[in-house]
Design a protein around this motif. Structure first.
Motif, PDB file in Angstrom:
ATOM      1  N   VAL A 135       0.842  -1.202   0.000  1.00  0.00           N
ATOM      2  CA  VAL A 135       0.000   0.000   0.000  1.00  0.00           C
ATOM      3  C   VAL A 135       0.872   1.244   0.000  1.00  0.00           C
ATOM      4  O   VAL A 135       0.611   2.203  -0.743  1.00  0.00           O
ATOM      5  CB  VAL A 135      -0.952  -0.015   1.221  1.00  0.00           C
ATOM      6  CG1 VAL A 135      -1.588   1.359   1.424  1.00  0.00           C
ATOM      7  CG2 VAL A 135      -2.025  -1.067   1.033  1.00  0.00           C
ATOM      8  N   HIS A 136       1.903   1.243   0.841  1.00  0.00           N
ATOM      9  CA  HIS A 136       2.781   2.412   0.940  1.00  0.00           C
ATOM     10  C   HIS A 136       3.421   2.732  -0.413  1.00  0.00           C
ATOM     11  O   HIS A 136       3.479   3.899  -0.821  1.00  0.00           O
ATOM     12  CB  HIS A 136       3.867   2.158   1.982  1.00  0.00           C
ATOM     13  CG  HIS A 136       4.817   3.294   2.148  1.00  0.00           C
ATOM     14  ND1 HIS A 136       4.513   4.431   2.863  1.00  0.00           N
ATOM     15  CD2 HIS A 136       6.076   3.489   1.659  1.00  0.00           C
ATOM     16  CE1 HIS A 136       5.531   5.265   2.827  1.00  0.00           C
ATOM     17  NE2 HIS A 136       6.493   4.721   2.113  1.00  0.00           N
ATOM     18  N   ARG A 137       3.886   1.708  -1.114  1.00  0.00           N
ATOM     19  CA  ARG A 137       4.538   1.918  -2.403  1.00  0.00           C
ATOM     20  C   ARG A 137       3.585   2.542  -3.405  1.00  0.00           C
ATOM     21  O   ARG A 137       3.941   3.497  -4.113  1.00  0.00           O
ATOM     22  CB  ARG A 137       5.083   0.585  -2.930  1.00  0.00           C
ATOM     23  CG  ARG A 137       5.875   0.726  -4.222  1.00  0.00           C
ATOM     24  CD  ARG A 137       6.666  -0.531  -4.519  1.00  0.00           C
ATOM     25  NE  ARG A 137       5.797  -1.708  -4.723  1.00  0.00           N
ATOM     26  CZ  ARG A 137       5.681  -2.716  -3.850  1.00  0.00           C
ATOM     27  NH1 ARG A 137       6.344  -2.688  -2.703  1.00  0.00           N
ATOM     28  NH2 ARG A 137       4.902  -3.744  -4.131  1.00  0.00           N
ATOM     29  N   ARG A 138       2.358   2.057  -3.468  1.00  0.00           N
ATOM     30  CA  ARG A 138       1.390   2.611  -4.433  1.00  0.00           C
ATOM     31  C   ARG A 138       0.968   4.026  -4.057  1.00  0.00           C
ATOM     32  O   ARG A 138       0.821   4.885  -4.933  1.00  0.00           O
ATOM     33  CB  ARG A 138       0.154   1.713  -4.522  1.00  0.00           C
ATOM     34  CG  ARG A 138       0.198   0.676  -5.614  1.00  0.00           C
ATOM     35  CD  ARG A 138       1.111  -0.473  -5.288  1.00  0.00           C
ATOM     36  NE  ARG A 138       1.217  -1.439  -6.361  1.00  0.00           N
ATOM     37  CZ  ARG A 138       1.758  -2.643  -6.193  1.00  0.00           C
ATOM     38  NH1 ARG A 138       2.224  -2.997  -4.993  1.00  0.00           N
ATOM     39  NH2 ARG A 138       1.862  -3.475  -7.210  1.00  0.00           N
ATOM     40  N   ILE A 139       0.793   4.285  -2.755  1.00  0.00           N
ATOM     41  CA  ILE A 139       0.437   5.644  -2.350  1.00  0.00           C
ATOM     42  C   ILE A 139       1.547   6.613  -2.719  1.00  0.00           C
ATOM     43  O   ILE A 139       1.288   7.736  -3.184  1.00  0.00           O
ATOM     44  CB  ILE A 139       0.139   5.690  -0.836  1.00  0.00           C
ATOM     45  CG1 ILE A 139      -1.193   4.996  -0.539  1.00  0.00           C
ATOM     46  CG2 ILE A 139       0.095   7.142  -0.332  1.00  0.00           C
ATOM     47  CD1 ILE A 139      -1.551   4.954   0.928  1.00  0.00           C
ATOM     48  N   ARG A 163      -1.864  12.769  -0.867  1.00  0.00           N
ATOM     49  CA  ARG A 163      -0.892  13.228   0.125  1.00  0.00           C
ATOM     50  C   ARG A 163      -1.054  12.372   1.373  1.00  0.00           C
ATOM     51  O   ARG A 163      -2.152  12.219   1.891  1.00  0.00           O
ATOM     52  CB  ARG A 163      -1.095  14.701   0.460  1.00  0.00           C
ATOM     53  CG  ARG A 163       0.009  15.247   1.386  1.00  0.00           C
ATOM     54  CD  ARG A 163      -0.091  16.745   1.578  1.00  0.00           C
ATOM     55  NE  ARG A 163      -1.280  17.132   2.323  1.00  0.00           N
ATOM     56  CZ  ARG A 163      -2.321  17.762   1.800  1.00  0.00           C
ATOM     57  NH1 ARG A 163      -2.330  18.063   0.513  1.00  0.00           N
ATOM     58  NH2 ARG A 163      -3.364  18.080   2.535  1.00  0.00           N
ATOM     59  N   LEU A 164       0.061  11.808   1.826  1.00  0.00           N
ATOM     60  CA  LEU A 164       0.055  10.922   2.977  1.00  0.00           C
ATOM     61  C   LEU A 164       0.559  11.673   4.199  1.00  0.00           C
ATOM     62  O   LEU A 164       1.655  12.223   4.196  1.00  0.00           O
ATOM     63  CB  LEU A 164       0.943   9.702   2.702  1.00  0.00           C
ATOM     64  CG  LEU A 164       1.062   8.649   3.804  1.00  0.00           C
ATOM     65  CD1 LEU A 164      -0.284   7.999   4.062  1.00  0.00           C
ATOM     66  CD2 LEU A 164       2.101   7.595   3.426  1.00  0.00           C
ATOM     67  N   ASP A 165      -0.270  11.730   5.234  1.00  0.00           N
ATOM     68  CA  ASP A 165       0.095  12.342   6.501  1.00  0.00           C
ATOM     69  C   ASP A 165      -0.183  11.353   7.615  1.00  0.00           C
ATOM     70  O   ASP A 165      -0.737  10.279   7.388  1.00  0.00           O
ATOM     71  CB  ASP A 165      -0.708  13.640   6.737  1.00  0.00           C
ATOM     72  CG  ASP A 165      -0.467  14.677   5.652  1.00  0.00           C
ATOM     73  OD1 ASP A 165       0.687  15.130   5.521  1.00  0.00           O
ATOM     74  OD2 ASP A 165      -1.435  15.023   4.939  1.00  0.00           O
ATOM     75  N   TYR A 166       0.182  11.727   8.835  1.00  0.00           N
ATOM     76  CA  TYR A 166      -0.024  10.828   9.963  1.00  0.00           C
ATOM     77  C   TYR A 166      -1.519  10.581  10.184  1.00  0.00           C
ATOM     78  O   TYR A 166      -2.282  11.503  10.464  1.00  0.00           O
ATOM     79  CB  TYR A 166       0.591  11.417  11.239  1.00  0.00           C
ATOM     80  CG  TYR A 166       0.419  10.527  12.444  1.00  0.00           C
ATOM     81  CD1 TYR A 166       1.193   9.380  12.595  1.00  0.00           C
ATOM     82  CD2 TYR A 166      -0.540  10.821  13.418  1.00  0.00           C
ATOM     83  CE1 TYR A 166       1.033   8.537  13.688  1.00  0.00           C
ATOM     84  CE2 TYR A 166      -0.714   9.989  14.516  1.00  0.00           C
ATOM     85  CZ  TYR A 166       0.073   8.853  14.648  1.00  0.00           C
ATOM     86  OH  TYR A 166      -0.095   8.023  15.718  1.00  0.00           O
ATOM     87  N   GLY A 167      -1.932   9.323  10.024  1.00  0.00           N
ATOM     88  CA  GLY A 167      -3.310   8.940  10.292  1.00  0.00           C
ATOM     89  C   GLY A 167      -4.317   9.366   9.246  1.00  0.00           C
ATOM     90  O   GLY A 167      -5.525   9.211   9.452  1.00  0.00           O
ATOM     91  N   LYS A 168      -3.874   9.857   8.107  1.00  0.00           N
ATOM     92  CA  LYS A 168      -4.835  10.274   7.087  1.00  0.00           C
ATOM     93  C   LYS A 168      -4.209  10.281   5.704  1.00  0.00           C
ATOM     94  O   LYS A 168      -2.997  10.395   5.542  1.00  0.00           O
ATOM     95  CB  LYS A 168      -5.415  11.655   7.411  1.00  0.00           C
ATOM     96  CG  LYS A 168      -4.386  12.770   7.440  1.00  0.00           C
ATOM     97  CD  LYS A 168      -5.052  14.089   7.847  1.00  0.00           C
ATOM     98  CE  LYS A 168      -4.023  15.225   7.894  1.00  0.00           C
ATOM     99  NZ  LYS A 168      -4.642  16.498   8.328  1.00  0.00           N
ATOM    100  N   PHE A 219       1.280   7.564  -6.325  1.00  0.00           N
ATOM    101  CA  PHE A 219       0.256   8.588  -6.535  1.00  0.00           C
ATOM    102  C   PHE A 219       0.696   9.936  -5.967  1.00  0.00           C
ATOM    103  O   PHE A 219       0.406  10.988  -6.532  1.00  0.00           O
ATOM    104  CB  PHE A 219      -1.060   8.152  -5.874  1.00  0.00           C
ATOM    105  CG  PHE A 219      -1.810   7.083  -6.611  1.00  0.00           C
ATOM    106  CD1 PHE A 219      -2.190   7.269  -7.933  1.00  0.00           C
ATOM    107  CD2 PHE A 219      -2.163   5.901  -5.985  1.00  0.00           C
ATOM    108  CE1 PHE A 219      -2.901   6.291  -8.628  1.00  0.00           C
ATOM    109  CE2 PHE A 219      -2.874   4.917  -6.666  1.00  0.00           C
ATOM    110  CZ  PHE A 219      -3.241   5.107  -7.990  1.00  0.00           C
ATOM    111  N   GLU A 220       1.413   9.900  -4.859  1.00  0.00           N
ATOM    112  CA  GLU A 220       1.874  11.137  -4.224  1.00  0.00           C
ATOM    113  C   GLU A 220       2.871  11.865  -5.130  1.00  0.00           C
ATOM    114  O   GLU A 220       2.853  13.093  -5.228  1.00  0.00           O
ATOM    115  CB  GLU A 220       2.513  10.820  -2.873  1.00  0.00           C
ATOM    116  CG  GLU A 220       2.654  12.017  -1.958  1.00  0.00           C
ATOM    117  CD  GLU A 220       3.064  11.611  -0.560  1.00  0.00           C
ATOM    118  OE1 GLU A 220       2.609  12.265   0.402  1.00  0.00           O
ATOM    119  OE2 GLU A 220       3.835  10.636  -0.410  1.00  0.00           O
ATOM    120  N   SER A 221       3.726  11.108  -5.813  1.00  0.00           N
ATOM    121  CA  SER A 221       4.704  11.729  -6.717  1.00  0.00           C
ATOM    122  C   SER A 221       4.031  12.428  -7.895  1.00  0.00           C
ATOM    123  O   SER A 221       4.609  13.343  -8.492  1.00  0.00           O
ATOM    124  CB  SER A 221       5.682  10.665  -7.230  1.00  0.00           C
ATOM    125  OG  SER A 221       5.031   9.750  -8.105  1.00  0.00           O
TER     126      SER A 221
END
Length: 230
Positions: A194-198, A208-213, A201-203
Protein backbone atom coordinates in the motif's frame (compact mmCIF):
# COMPACT_ATOMS: atom_id res chain seq x y z
CA UNK A 1 -22.68 16.91 23.78
CA UNK A 2 -23.21 17.44 20.03
CA UNK A 3 -26.02 19.60 18.76
CA UNK A 4 -28.38 16.98 17.40
CA UNK A 5 -29.97 19.02 14.63
CA UNK A 6 -26.57 20.31 13.44
CA UNK A 7 -25.31 16.73 13.21
CA UNK A 8 -28.42 15.61 11.34
CA UNK A 9 -28.11 18.49 8.85
CA UNK A 10 -24.52 17.44 8.12
CA UNK A 11 -25.68 14.04 6.83
CA UNK A 12 -26.00 13.99 3.00
CA UNK A 13 -28.81 11.43 3.21
CA UNK A 14 -31.02 13.95 5.02
CA UNK A 15 -30.14 17.13 3.16
CA UNK A 16 -33.50 17.37 1.32
CA UNK A 17 -35.54 17.37 4.51
CA UNK A 18 -37.24 20.71 5.29
CA UNK A 19 -36.54 22.48 8.58
CA UNK A 20 -39.68 21.18 10.37
CA UNK A 21 -38.49 17.63 9.65
CA UNK A 22 -35.22 18.26 11.49
CA UNK A 23 -37.23 19.49 14.48
CA UNK A 24 -39.19 16.22 14.45
CA UNK A 25 -36.08 14.10 13.90
CA UNK A 26 -34.38 15.82 16.80
CA UNK A 27 -37.24 14.82 19.11
CA UNK A 28 -37.02 11.13 18.16
CA UNK A 29 -33.21 10.97 18.16
CA UNK A 30 -31.15 9.07 20.71
CA UNK A 31 -27.51 10.01 21.37
CA UNK A 32 -25.14 7.12 22.10
CA UNK A 33 -21.43 7.26 22.92
CA UNK A 34 -18.93 4.49 22.25
CA UNK A 35 -15.30 4.03 23.21
CA UNK A 36 -12.74 3.03 20.58
CA UNK A 37 -13.09 -0.69 19.88
CA UNK A 38 -16.58 -0.96 21.38
CA UNK A 39 -19.21 -2.84 19.39
CA UNK A 40 -22.06 -0.65 18.14
CA UNK A 41 -24.01 -3.62 16.83
CA UNK A 42 -23.24 -7.16 15.75
CA UNK A 43 -23.77 -8.86 12.44
CA UNK A 44 -27.17 -10.52 12.35
CA UNK A 45 -28.79 -8.22 14.89
CA UNK A 46 -32.33 -7.11 14.09
CA UNK A 47 -31.99 -3.43 15.01
CA UNK A 48 -33.82 -1.13 12.65
CA UNK A 49 -32.21 2.24 13.25
CA UNK A 50 -30.54 4.81 11.07
CA UNK A 51 -27.25 5.94 12.63
CA UNK A 52 -25.51 9.25 11.90
CA UNK A 53 -21.98 9.85 13.15
CA UNK A 54 -21.77 13.13 15.08
CA UNK A 55 -18.22 12.72 16.40
CA UNK A 56 -15.44 10.26 15.56
CA UNK A 57 -15.24 7.37 13.13
CA UNK A 58 -16.69 3.85 12.95
CA UNK A 59 -15.68 0.78 10.99
CA UNK A 60 -17.87 -1.77 9.24
CA UNK A 61 -16.38 -5.22 9.69
CA UNK A 62 -16.67 -8.87 8.86
CA UNK A 63 -15.17 -11.74 10.87
CA UNK A 64 -14.17 -15.12 9.43
CA UNK A 65 -14.70 -18.43 11.29
CA UNK A 66 -11.16 -18.20 12.71
CA UNK A 67 -11.98 -14.88 14.34
CA UNK A 68 -9.95 -12.67 12.01
CA UNK A 69 -11.60 -9.29 11.49
CA UNK A 70 -11.50 -7.55 8.13
CA UNK A 71 -12.32 -3.85 7.89
CA UNK A 72 -14.63 -3.19 4.95
CA UNK A 73 -15.36 0.54 5.32
CA UNK A 74 -14.49 3.32 7.73
CA UNK A 75 -17.14 6.03 8.08
CA UNK A 76 -16.35 9.58 9.21
CA UNK A 77 -18.40 12.34 10.83
CA UNK A 78 -21.59 13.19 8.97
CA UNK A 79 -21.86 9.72 7.42
CA UNK A 80 -24.71 7.32 8.04
CA UNK A 81 -24.86 3.56 8.47
CA UNK A 82 -27.59 1.05 9.12
CA UNK A 83 -28.98 0.80 5.59
CA UNK A 84 -31.29 -2.01 6.72
CA UNK A 85 -33.49 0.76 8.10
CA UNK A 86 -34.94 0.73 4.57
CA UNK A 87 -35.62 -3.02 4.77
CA UNK A 88 -37.43 -3.63 8.08
CA UNK A 89 -37.27 -7.23 9.23
CA UNK A 90 -33.87 -7.86 7.64
CA UNK A 91 -30.88 -8.65 9.89
CA UNK A 92 -27.76 -6.50 9.88
CA UNK A 93 -25.44 -7.81 7.17
CA UNK A 94 -22.24 -6.64 8.88
CA UNK A 95 -21.09 -5.59 12.31
CA UNK A 96 -20.09 -2.04 13.23
CA UNK A 97 -17.45 -1.02 15.77
CA UNK A 98 -16.30 2.37 17.04
CA UNK A 99 -12.98 2.92 15.26
CA UNK A 100 -12.15 5.72 17.67
CA UNK A 101 -14.25 7.30 20.42
CA UNK A 102 -17.53 8.05 18.66
CA UNK A 103 -20.86 9.72 19.29
CA UNK A 104 -23.71 8.34 17.20
CA UNK A 105 -27.22 9.70 16.73
CA UNK A 106 -29.83 6.99 16.25
CA UNK A 107 -33.20 7.47 14.57
CA UNK A 108 -35.68 4.62 15.20
CA UNK A 109 -36.52 2.81 11.98
CA UNK A 110 -40.32 2.96 11.97
CA UNK A 111 -40.48 6.60 12.99
CA UNK A 112 -37.78 7.55 10.48
CA UNK A 113 -39.69 5.87 7.66
CA UNK A 114 -42.82 7.73 8.75
CA UNK A 115 -40.85 10.98 8.62
CA UNK A 116 -39.79 10.32 5.02
CA UNK A 117 -43.40 9.52 4.08
CA UNK A 118 -44.51 12.79 5.64
CA UNK A 119 -41.92 14.74 3.62
CA UNK A 120 -41.78 12.90 0.26
CA UNK A 121 -39.63 15.64 -1.29
CA UNK A 122 -36.73 13.93 0.50
CA UNK A 123 -37.05 10.70 -1.49
CA UNK A 124 -35.05 11.69 -4.61
CA UNK A 125 -31.98 12.47 -2.49
CA UNK A 126 -32.40 9.37 -0.32
CA UNK A 127 -32.71 7.12 -3.38
CA UNK A 128 -29.72 8.81 -5.01
CA UNK A 129 -27.53 8.25 -1.92
CA UNK A 130 -28.57 4.61 -1.55
CA UNK A 131 -28.07 3.90 -5.26
CA UNK A 132 -24.59 5.47 -5.08
CA UNK A 133 -23.69 3.03 -2.34
CA UNK A 134 -24.92 0.11 -4.42
CA UNK A 135 -23.01 1.34 -7.46
CA UNK A 136 -19.85 1.76 -5.38
CA UNK A 137 -20.12 -1.75 -3.93
CA UNK A 138 -20.55 -3.29 -7.39
CA UNK A 139 -17.58 -1.27 -8.62
CA UNK A 140 -15.38 -2.93 -5.99
CA UNK A 141 -16.34 -6.36 -7.30
CA UNK A 142 -15.43 -5.21 -10.82
CA UNK A 143 -12.10 -3.81 -9.61
CA UNK A 144 -11.08 -7.05 -7.94
CA UNK A 145 -11.85 -9.00 -11.10
CA UNK A 146 -10.44 -6.71 -13.77
CA UNK A 147 -7.97 -4.10 -12.51
CA UNK A 148 -4.36 -3.93 -11.40
CA UNK A 149 -3.27 -3.10 -7.87
CA UNK A 150 -2.64 0.63 -8.39
CA UNK A 151 -6.02 1.17 -10.05
CA UNK A 152 -7.73 -0.86 -7.32
CA UNK A 153 -6.14 1.23 -4.59
CA UNK A 154 -7.01 4.54 -6.20
CA UNK A 155 -10.58 3.47 -6.87
CA UNK A 156 -10.98 2.16 -3.31
CA UNK A 157 -10.02 5.59 -1.94
CA UNK A 158 -12.51 7.24 -4.27
CA UNK A 159 -15.10 4.69 -3.16
CA UNK A 160 -14.54 5.64 0.47
CA UNK A 161 -15.20 9.27 -0.44
CA UNK A 162 -18.23 8.44 -2.61
CA UNK A 163 -19.90 6.21 -0.04
CA UNK A 164 -19.84 9.10 2.45
CA UNK A 165 -21.74 11.31 0.03
CA UNK A 166 -18.79 13.18 -1.47
CA UNK A 167 -19.05 13.65 -5.22
CA UNK A 168 -15.80 12.47 -6.75
CA UNK A 169 -16.36 14.64 -9.82
CA UNK A 170 -15.42 17.61 -7.64
CA UNK A 171 -11.95 19.12 -7.50
CA UNK A 172 -11.93 19.93 -3.78
CA UNK A 173 -9.50 17.94 -1.66
CA UNK A 174 -10.97 15.06 0.35
CA UNK A 175 -9.39 13.89 3.62
CA UNK A 176 -9.78 10.22 4.59
CA UNK A 177 -8.83 9.39 8.15
CA UNK A 178 -7.06 6.15 7.39
CA UNK A 179 -3.64 4.66 8.01
CA UNK A 180 -1.74 2.51 5.55
CA UNK A 181 -2.37 -0.49 7.81
CA UNK A 182 -6.12 0.06 7.66
CA UNK A 183 -6.12 0.40 3.88
CA UNK A 184 -4.04 -2.79 3.61
CA UNK A 185 -6.54 -4.62 5.84
CA UNK A 186 -9.44 -3.48 3.67
CA UNK A 187 -7.81 -4.61 0.45
CA UNK A 188 -6.03 -7.78 1.54
CA UNK A 189 -2.62 -6.22 0.82
CA UNK A 190 0.57 -5.72 2.79
CA UNK A 191 1.35 -2.39 4.43
CA UNK A 192 4.47 -2.13 2.28
CA UNK A 193 2.51 -2.70 -0.91
CA UNK A 194 0.00 0.00 0.00
CA UNK A 195 2.78 2.41 0.94
CA UNK A 196 4.54 1.92 -2.40
CA UNK A 197 1.39 2.61 -4.43
CA UNK A 198 0.44 5.64 -2.35
CA UNK A 199 3.90 7.08 -2.87
CA UNK A 200 3.48 6.59 -6.62
CA UNK A 201 0.26 8.59 -6.54
CA UNK A 202 1.87 11.14 -4.22
CA UNK A 203 4.70 11.73 -6.72
CA UNK A 204 2.03 12.64 -9.30
CA UNK A 205 0.36 15.09 -6.90
CA UNK A 206 -2.82 12.97 -6.68
CA UNK A 207 -2.55 11.93 -3.02
CA UNK A 208 -0.89 13.23 0.13
CA UNK A 209 0.05 10.92 2.98
CA UNK A 210 0.10 12.34 6.50
CA UNK A 211 -0.02 10.83 9.96
CA UNK A 212 -3.31 8.94 10.29
CA UNK A 213 -4.83 10.27 7.09
CA UNK A 214 -4.70 10.25 3.31
CA UNK A 215 -5.74 13.29 1.30
CA UNK A 216 -7.10 12.99 -2.24
CA UNK A 217 -5.82 16.32 -3.51
CA UNK A 218 -8.10 16.42 -6.54
CA UNK A 219 -10.67 13.60 -6.86
CA UNK A 220 -11.50 14.31 -10.50
CA UNK A 221 -7.80 14.16 -11.51
CA UNK A 222 -7.31 10.91 -9.58
CA UNK A 223 -10.36 9.44 -11.30
CA UNK A 224 -9.01 10.44 -14.73
CA UNK A 225 -5.58 9.00 -13.96
CA UNK A 226 -7.08 5.67 -12.90
CA UNK A 227 -9.17 5.53 -16.06
CA UNK A 228 -5.96 5.86 -18.07
CA UNK A 229 -4.51 2.84 -16.24
CA UNK A 230 -7.35 0.56 -17.38
Amino acid sequence: MPDIKTALRSCPLLKALPEPAFDEAGLMAKVRRFSAGQTIYDRGSMQSTLCIIAIGTVRVTSVNPAGREATLIIFDEGSWFGDTVFSPGMPRVYGVTAHEDATVIELPGERFRQLLAKYPESYPVVLDMVSRRLWSAISILEDDALRGVSARLGRRLLFLAEIQGIRISDTDAVVLRLTREQIANMMGMTRQGVHRRIKEFESLGLLRLDYGKVTITNPSELKAHIAALD
